[in-house]
Motif scaffolding. Structure first.
Motif, PDB file in Angstrom:
ATOM      1  N   GLN A   5       1.266  -1.360  -0.152  1.00  0.00           N
ATOM      2  CA  GLN A   5      -0.185  -0.350  -0.190  1.00  0.00           C
ATOM      3  C   GLN A   5       0.518   0.987   0.015  1.00  0.00           C
ATOM      4  O   GLN A   5       1.587   1.278   0.199  1.00  0.00           O
ATOM      5  CB  GLN A   5      -0.529   0.234   1.275  1.00  0.00           C
ATOM      6  N   SER A   6       0.523   2.192  -0.812  1.00  0.00           N
ATOM      7  CA  SER A   6       1.349   3.599  -0.731  1.00  0.00           C
ATOM      8  C   SER A   6       0.548   4.676  -0.015  1.00  0.00           C
ATOM      9  O   SER A   6      -0.942   4.582  -0.323  1.00  0.00           O
ATOM     10  CB  SER A   6       1.870   4.443  -1.903  1.00  0.00           C
ATOM     11  N   ALA A   7       1.163   5.834   0.949  1.00  0.00           N
ATOM     12  CA  ALA A   7       0.271   6.195   1.771  1.00  0.00           C
ATOM     13  C   ALA A   7       0.354   7.615   1.432  1.00  0.00           C
ATOM     14  O   ALA A   7       1.644   7.606   1.692  1.00  0.00           O
ATOM     15  CB  ALA A   7      -0.078   5.910   3.187  1.00  0.00           C
ATOM     16  N   ALA A  83       1.556  -7.550   6.981  1.00  0.00           N
ATOM     17  CA  ALA A  83       2.630  -8.429   6.350  1.00  0.00           C
ATOM     18  C   ALA A  83       3.180  -7.597   5.674  1.00  0.00           C
ATOM     19  O   ALA A  83       4.148  -8.008   4.521  1.00  0.00           O
ATOM     20  CB  ALA A  83       1.721  -9.657   5.571  1.00  0.00           C
ATOM     21  N   LEU A  84       2.739  -6.934   4.284  1.00  0.00           N
ATOM     22  CA  LEU A  84       3.375  -6.134   3.813  1.00  0.00           C
ATOM     23  C   LEU A  84       4.081  -4.591   3.322  1.00  0.00           C
ATOM     24  O   LEU A  84       5.158  -4.777   3.034  1.00  0.00           O
ATOM     25  CB  LEU A  84       2.404  -6.210   2.793  1.00  0.00           C
ATOM     26  N   GLY A  85       3.601  -3.624   4.421  1.00  0.00           N
ATOM     27  CA  GLY A  85       4.120  -2.455   4.996  1.00  0.00           C
ATOM     28  C   GLY A  85       3.305  -1.815   4.422  1.00  0.00           C
ATOM     29  O   GLY A  85       2.897  -2.419   3.153  1.00  0.00           O
ATOM     30  N   THR A  86       4.041  -0.446   3.722  1.00  0.00           N
ATOM     31  CA  THR A  86       3.789   0.029   3.174  1.00  0.00           C
ATOM     32  C   THR A  86       4.565   1.250   2.666  1.00  0.00           C
ATOM     33  O   THR A  86       5.886   1.752   3.363  1.00  0.00           O
ATOM     34  CB  THR A  86       2.290   1.361   4.105  1.00  0.00           C
ATOM     35  N   THR A  87       4.589   2.319   1.761  1.00  0.00           N
ATOM     36  CA  THR A  87       5.258   3.773   1.002  1.00  0.00           C
ATOM     37  C   THR A  87       3.988   4.912   1.896  1.00  0.00           C
ATOM     38  O   THR A  87       3.677   5.218   1.408  1.00  0.00           O
ATOM     39  CB  THR A  87       5.743   3.693  -0.267  1.00  0.00           C
ATOM     40  N   PHE A  88       5.429   5.508   2.994  1.00  0.00           N
ATOM     41  CA  PHE A  88       4.699   7.182   3.007  1.00  0.00           C
ATOM     42  C   PHE A  88       5.068   8.154   2.080  1.00  0.00           C
ATOM     43  O   PHE A  88       6.132   7.605   2.313  1.00  0.00           O
ATOM     44  CB  PHE A  88       4.725   7.456   4.298  1.00  0.00           C
TER      45      PHE A  88
END
Length: 129
Positions: A5-7, A83-88
């Motif tokens: 995911q990207s936030a 499980a997958l993390g994210t990018t902010f």
């Protein structure tokens, strides 16, 4: 390929989108060298923070962790795949990230974000006993 995911947190508004990235090869906590002014303009005045959660034992992709982000002028909370993390995408500055997940001890870390730079932050979460 890892789906993440990207936030984007700008001016109090948080936008979360899904995207695909190549497997991370950057060591935990590694940051790119400071970006040149043209790189900052090309990055629309933001830096990227890739957040990876290190869980023992591992959890299914559908499990969500709560991430609280606090910066000088910005505060928000977002649920991300544990499980997958994210990018902010964040404005330059220092941020405090607190990650919580039911059944695991919470963890807090700080991250310094530079304009146009990419940073990776791995946060281990231990199972509560």
């Amino acid at each position: 390929m890892i789906h993440q995911q990207s936030a984007r947190l700008l001016g109090g508004a948080l936008l979360v989108t899904a995207c695909a990235h190549a497997a991370p090869g950057t060591p935990a906590g590694a940051a790119a060298s400071p970006a040149a002014p043209s790189a900052c303009a090309a990055a629309n005045g933001v830096g990227k923070l890739q957040l990876l959660l290190m869980l023992q034992p591992a959890v299914p992709e559908t499990t969500e962790a709560l991430v609280r982000i606090e910066g000088e002028n910005e505060r928000s909370s977002v649920r991300v795949s544990a499980a997958l993390g994210t990018t902010f995408e964040l404005r330059p500055g220092t941020y405090r990230l607190t990650v919580s997940l039911p059944g695991y001890s919470s963890a807090t870390r700080t991250a310094d974000i530079a304009c146009g730079a990419d940073k990776s932050l791995s946060i281990p979460l231990a199972r509560k006993r």
